[in-house]
Design an enzyme around this catalytic site. Structure first.
Site, PDB file in Angstrom:
ATOM      1  N   GLN A  52     -33.659  31.862  50.270  1.00  0.00           N
ATOM      2  CA  GLN A  52     -34.190  33.063  50.914  1.00  0.00           C
ATOM      3  C   GLN A  52     -34.662  32.702  52.307  1.00  0.00           C
ATOM      4  OE1 GLN A  52     -37.448  32.846  51.635  1.00  0.00           O
ATOM      5  NE2 GLN A  52     -38.286  31.497  50.076  1.00  0.00           N
TER       6      GLN A  52
ATOM      7  N   SER B 279     -39.988  34.425  55.506  1.00  0.00           N
ATOM      8  CA  SER B 279     -41.141  34.187  56.379  1.00  0.00           C
ATOM      9  C   SER B 279     -40.748  33.626  57.731  1.00  0.00           C
ATOM     10  CB  SER B 279     -42.092  33.186  55.725  1.00  0.00           C
ATOM     11  OG  SER B 279     -42.718  33.763  54.626  1.00  0.00           O
TER      12      SER B 279
ATOM     13  N   SER C 136     -37.215  28.340  50.390  1.00  0.00           N
ATOM     14  CA  SER C 136     -37.035  27.391  49.298  1.00  0.00           C
ATOM     15  C   SER C 136     -35.550  27.192  49.017  1.00  0.00           C
ATOM     16  CB  SER C 136     -37.793  27.835  48.037  1.00  0.00           C
ATOM     17  OG  SER C 136     -37.619  29.189  47.799  1.00  0.00           O
TER      18      SER C 136
ATOM     19  N   GLU D  79     -38.857  39.897  42.694  1.00  0.00           N
ATOM     20  CA  GLU D  79     -39.423  38.545  42.718  1.00  0.00           C
ATOM     21  C   GLU D  79     -40.736  38.495  41.956  1.00  0.00           C
ATOM     22  OE1 GLU D  79     -40.534  35.060  45.947  1.00  0.00           O
ATOM     23  OE2 GLU D  79     -39.913  37.018  46.664  1.00  0.00           O
TER      24      GLU D  79
END
Lengths: 390, 366, 390, 366
Positions: free
Chosen positions: A127, A130, A162, A245
């Site tokens: 993903q 951020s 991650s 999520e």
């Protein structure tokens, strides 16, 4: 419909089938961490093996590599998966976040292009949410994707991504309207991490392993067809993804029930050396893990009956993250001096992995939207308290 | 009744804090952890230059003749800096134990070891016979150890079999040690003196671990407060949010009510040690205060660590933030030399078994 | 100065003297609640008896009816007082809030007029802070005191005034500048509750007893000489008073140590029926009560050495209020089914008083400035976090 | 596997909620507590009119033939309203116990009592032999009681010696009861059946107490949310403060994770009771779920009560706020019929003694 808390014949058969397959296929020795090169490759191989067995993403339609199970059947499979201590899902970002998003917002062409490879473990996804100046405040994103003909040109800097160190693709939010502010003007775009101009810098976690990374985009060109949904629809799609999520699928209760069972075992073995208060703590952990599972069964039944997931996602996030921390803290208390030993210490024995798990559990209240944000959501959207300054 | 430190005590602590602020920064810790800097860059020598290794050594042996009540603030400063070197184990535990051995007339290398320990020429660590793991062996030349609590041996490090254990705190690796076979005790004929010495060593270890955790907790609160004042989200510093404020205020409350317990425990321990020799029993209330001190400081430091990590968000969970060194030291100190389990059980034994009288007039041993 | 945690000869002598006096004078049967007429009168009589023995306000100068003790000696006295289970101080508002304020801000004439009667129990005092629209937000007060010649004419409405039902006087904040806003234009004024125009309406607490009251002021005339400090200085004075309240004297640690000792006793008696986790909880309560006492000794020593009380007041408030709640919750757990019995129940026995204490402990985090406000103060003034929207 | 209530179940609960919203308001509770209104203003008759007293009675005796899984939502509604009348004890526990006695062929007034209980003509309460105190006796005509768990007696209230106990909940006063001397058991020859009946009664009492506490918790959260949205301080509603939001969100999390446990416990209990008669052993997991349900609901309701009081500030601590009725009911239900102590010990026994298997596939009895 009516409450009937016993499994059907078909559900029992599924359980038996999954149990048998897992018994035959789960590696006897745990795979190395998927945050190492060797571990990543081993986990990709495991994803392929799962896929070959038809277990990679059991709720997806068969056309995309799934077996079309409903959510209760998925829970049964997950129970068996964790009961067997099967490997962690290196492709969890793809399977549980990107996959469902694509299923809802993707074009038929996009689904055909990405979903089968995802299910097969051919593409592993990271993903890219951020950015350094936008943690829980996703609307403050600055990385731009400027349309140029039939391409977007992406420039900027993502962080806390991650699996990005070894993954093949990333999905994320990019500002397609550079004049826009806050949550307007964002689009949801997927980018191959092998594209020219992409640079990935690993970031080590508390345990020293590179569990996440920064991704630098220096004029990275991707086709417009890599955009999921409409231009400017990114925020809406991301909120749906964030719901997945925090919600049902990423943290299946079986994982926590398995940890709780290990904790009960650990306590049984060391009870004689423990402060008696730990008996209560451990029992509470077992109860809470089961409560989380019961809650998930209730939500699953509601979704099967046609309901939609709502603020439960925030309730779940707060509950499981605190439970996970509580279980690992309890284990640390039981272990005494050995609580400080890492998995590879010669004396680790049954202390092995608990301290790493403790460190990992500290991330729970932070990622996927800090618990403070979740509590705001619960208070404002579920309870109806006035929106405040934050 | 007086519960204030002397100006000398507070100024010594301040001076040590300033020295460590120079030679033991977050960057220094990181360099050590990443292996880019070996050895500690002369820190031990700097500490020895101001006499710290001999702080609790008798003046007759060149030491400063301080008590536990004097040393507690110094230990707190080493905690605040997450000092990698085992100064507290050496100066706070090994030196007084060597002094007690010397005072008991034990020879076998003890007077020489005491003298070299006091000057800091040799670093000495203490391996309590009932503890499985000790830290700081790599920097030590000597170790006080024993095959059981009835025995005390003084060993060179190269005599010991060391089994390194990968462990949480990257700057104070743990090892399991095994004594050389057939090693004789320095105190062959008097097990109760050896037992008393080990009891004292353990009490000192605990109370100074508590002091270090106070320092660590305060440091972590400070790091979190700075970050919360700078980091902006949703258009203002995250520290303007009530949730962050209240979390950090809760840590501060825990810390500020652990502090007097740690100081009182050190002072009561000093008094009890001066009132009787190593073979004398420790008053149950004094033992309980020491355990309470370690529990309270560990709770404060643990909450500080978890809260500071939460306040930092994702970066708090990364190796890149120096916060981790303080957090891991705090957790390691809490797990070692008296963990929650053992301490809780012992306190319950003392409290419910009647060893301790309760009530408003029972705060001190009077 | 240096740490010396043992009592001097003089401190021991004081303890012995206090213990002997209390043994001879503390009523054998507990007095009825001071929130009843009979109990109030009995408590006033007890205040007079204390005063006759020279124990009414031991830290005050002898000229005002005290015995000039320092703070450590005060702690010794309080320890003996609570050890003897002596009656609650019906005049605590006067003794610990108004008295110290007057000592600091009053004129010599005001001191001579009020302090000796206060110490003697001749005047019992109530506080008059809150108003219906201003709870923890004291600066929102609206009750006015308009100067008219050498009098103030007071009109308005105070609430949550403890002891006001039977007290003789109240002290509080009034808006002397009706055009003022927030904390400007407030003055600190004392009012006899017998004055024409004062009406007191009792408010029952959770336990059904009228522990506090509303005070209605309908053009109540009081001399300007009843103002403490300068006109407009009320806020500053009130903040000092609030410091006393949250701070050292109102909640002496001995009270909590006595409760902790009773809790330890209760646990010892019922240990066989208890969840073993309670042993830890009870031990923690004992430790925390002692920690509070140690902290108070440390502060007392610092004050004796010339320091001033600061944000400790807020730290103390949070700590003791949570401790008090924790102790009563632990007792409730130990008592099982008898936890629901009130003091007067035939089967109460050693359960007696714990449920009332539990209800009372619920008020702890609320009164004298809610703990949320205290945490803001700690975060902003002690830690230096940015002042936020609240 | 299905974990949804039927539309009929949810609609019945909704209808009861609406009825209680009319006849059991905060003002009604206050009038009763202040003694300005005696008797309950016909509430029992209104509840009887919709058949609730006989909800769990067999259809053959005029009852609705519902199970525990059906009744759990109804019990939750009575909790939400803090219903003063002992409807749950009567309909949820006494009626099924009378039905089980009748099914066991017991006469001695049982069939007549069952019939009158089902219609609501007589209110029946249950005094478990191992419980010291019961509530609701003042409205009851009959009580099921026993000198020990091997005996079951059916007594008229006027036969019992009642010792009233001043207690926390002003609307459900507690009494200690003593059976008339020489009272014979309805089941003289078969203690294991009596024991089984009492066990069932206790399990039903617990799970329905849990359901009531869910309702109470939700009611208290609702009261606090309304207040926090209206009450202004520092220029805005107090509910705009993060501290208040987060406290209430924490309660809501606790409540929403207690809910499925209570519902599951009721359903598993219903299944277990249908699978075997009163003498059959209860599967350990089912017993544990019932205990867990009561613990979880009690924790949620206790936190809701304390938080709601805190949110209200000083008025929360006054008798004038109706909130107190809900809070006190919650605490009283938590203390009675299985308190924390007993339940924790029993769960630990089942869990660590091996009666329960753990793991992801062990959520239900399968």
């Amino acid at each position: 419909m009516a409450i009937a808390l016993h499994y059907t014949q078909a559900e029992r058969a599924l359980r038996a089938e999954a149990r048998a397959w897992l018994a035959a296929h789960v590696p006897a020795v745990p795979l190395p961490s998927f945050d190492t090169r060797a571990g990543f490759d081993a986990h990709r191989a495991w994803e392929r093996e799962l896929h070959a067995g038809g277990w990679s993403m059991v709720t997806w339609p068969r056309e995309y590599g799934g077996r079309g199970l409903n959510l209760v059947e998925w829970l049964v499979f997950e129970e068996e998966y964790h009961r067997a201590d099967a490997p962690g899902r290196v492709n969890q970002n793809g399977l549980f976040l990107f996959g469902p998003t694509l299923m809802e917002y993707g074009t038929p062409g996009q689904k055909a292009r990405f979903l089968p490879r995802l299910a097969a473990g051919d593409d592993i996804w990271a993903q890219a949410w951020s950015e350094p100046q936008a943690g829980s405040d996703l609307a403050a994103l600055r990385t731009t994707a400027i349309q140029d003909g039939d391409e977007y040109v992406i420039s900027g800097h993502k962080i806390w991504s991650s699996r990005a160190v070894y993954a093949d693709w990333c999905f994320g939010l990019f500002r397609t309207d550079p004049a826009s502010e806050r949550h307007r003007g964002l689009s949801y775009i997927v980018v191959p991490l092998s594209a020219p101009g992409v640079r990935v810098r690993p970031i080590a976690q508390l345990d020293g392993e590179p569990g996440f990374a920064e991704i630098f985009f220096d004029e990275v060109h991707v086709p417009v067809a890599n955009r999921i949904g409409a231009e400017g629809q990114g925020w809406e799609i991301a909120m749906a993804t964030a719901g997945f999520e925090r919600g049902l699928m990423l943290r299946s209760p079986a994982r926590f029930q398995r940890t709780a069972a290990r904790l009960v075992e650990l306590y049984r073995r060391h009870a004689a050396d423990c402060d008696p208060a730990l008996a209560s703590t451990v029992a509470q952990c077992w109860m809470d893990a089961d409560a989380y599972a019961l809650s998930t069964y209730m939500t699953a039944a509601r979704l099967i009956a046609g309901g939609r997931i709502g603020v439960e996602a925030s309730l779940n996030k707060v509950f499981w993250s605190e439970l996970d921390l509580a279980m690992h803290r309890a284990a640390q208390s039981i272990l005494g001096a050995r609580a400080a030993l890492m998995r590879e210490a010669p004396d680790a024995a049954d202390a092995g992995g608990w301290v790493e798990g403790f460190l990992f559990s500290l991330a729970g209240p932070i990622y996927a939207g800090a618990n403070e944000i979740q509590r705001n959501i619960i208070a404002e959207r579920l309870l109806g308290l006035p929106r405040g300054p934050a | 009744m007086d519960f204030t430190f002397t100006e000398e005590q507070t100024m010594s602590a301040q001076a040590l804090g300033e020295l460590l602020g120079d030679v033991c920064t977050g960057a220094d810790l990181r360099a050590l952890a990443d292996g880019t800097l070996a050895g500690g860059a002369g820190r031990w020598q700097r500490l020895a230059a101001i006499g710290l290794p001999g702080a609790l050594g008798p003046e007759s042996a060149g030491g400063m003749g301080l008590t536990e009540a004097d040393f507690v603030l110094l230990a707190e400063e080493t905690g605040r800096a997450a000092l990698p070197e085992p100064l507290v184990a050496h100066a706070g535990v090994a030196v007084p134990m060597l002094a007690e051995l010397a005072a008991a007339g034990v020879s076998g290398g003890v007077p020489e070891a005491l003298e070299r320990a006091v000057s800091g020429a040799a670093c000495v660590v203490v391996a309590h016979p009932l503890e499985d793991y000790i830290a700081g062996v790599d920097t030590a030349e000597l170790a006080l150890a024993g095959a059981g609590v009835g025995q005390v041996a003084l060993c060179r490090r190269d005599e010991l079999r060391l089994l390194p254990q990968a462990s949480l705190d990257p700057l104070q690796p743990l090892v399991r040690i095994t004594l050389p076979a057939g090693r004789e005790s320095l105190l062959p004929g008097a097990p109760q003196v050896a037992e008393g010495l080990w009891r004292r060593a353990r009490m000192r270890t605990m109370v100074f671990a508590a002091a270090q955790m106070l320092g660590l907790a305060a440091r972590m609160v400070g790091i979190a407060v700075s970050y919360a004042g700078e980091r902006r989200q949703f258009g203002r510093p995250i520290g303007a949010n009530q949730a962050i404020k209240h979390h950090l205020a809760t840590v501060q409350v825990k810390l500020e009510f652990a502090r007097p317990v740690v100081y009182a425990a050190a002072a009561m321990l000093a008094d009890a040690f001066q009132a009787g020799g190593p073979a004398a029993a420790l008053p149950p209330l004094v033992e309980a205060r020491v355990l309470q001190a370690k529990l309270a400081a560990a709770d404060a430091a643990d909450l500080a660590a978890r809260t500071a990590i939460q306040v930092h968000g994702a970066i708090g969970y990364s190796w890149e933030l120096d916060l981790q060194f303080y957090a891991k030291r705090a957790w390691a100190l809490a797990a070692l030399n008296g963990n929650r389990n053992q301490m809780q059980r012992r306190i319950q034994e003392l409290l419910f078994g009647g060893g301790i009288e309760t009530g408003p007039d029972r705060l001190f041993t009077n």
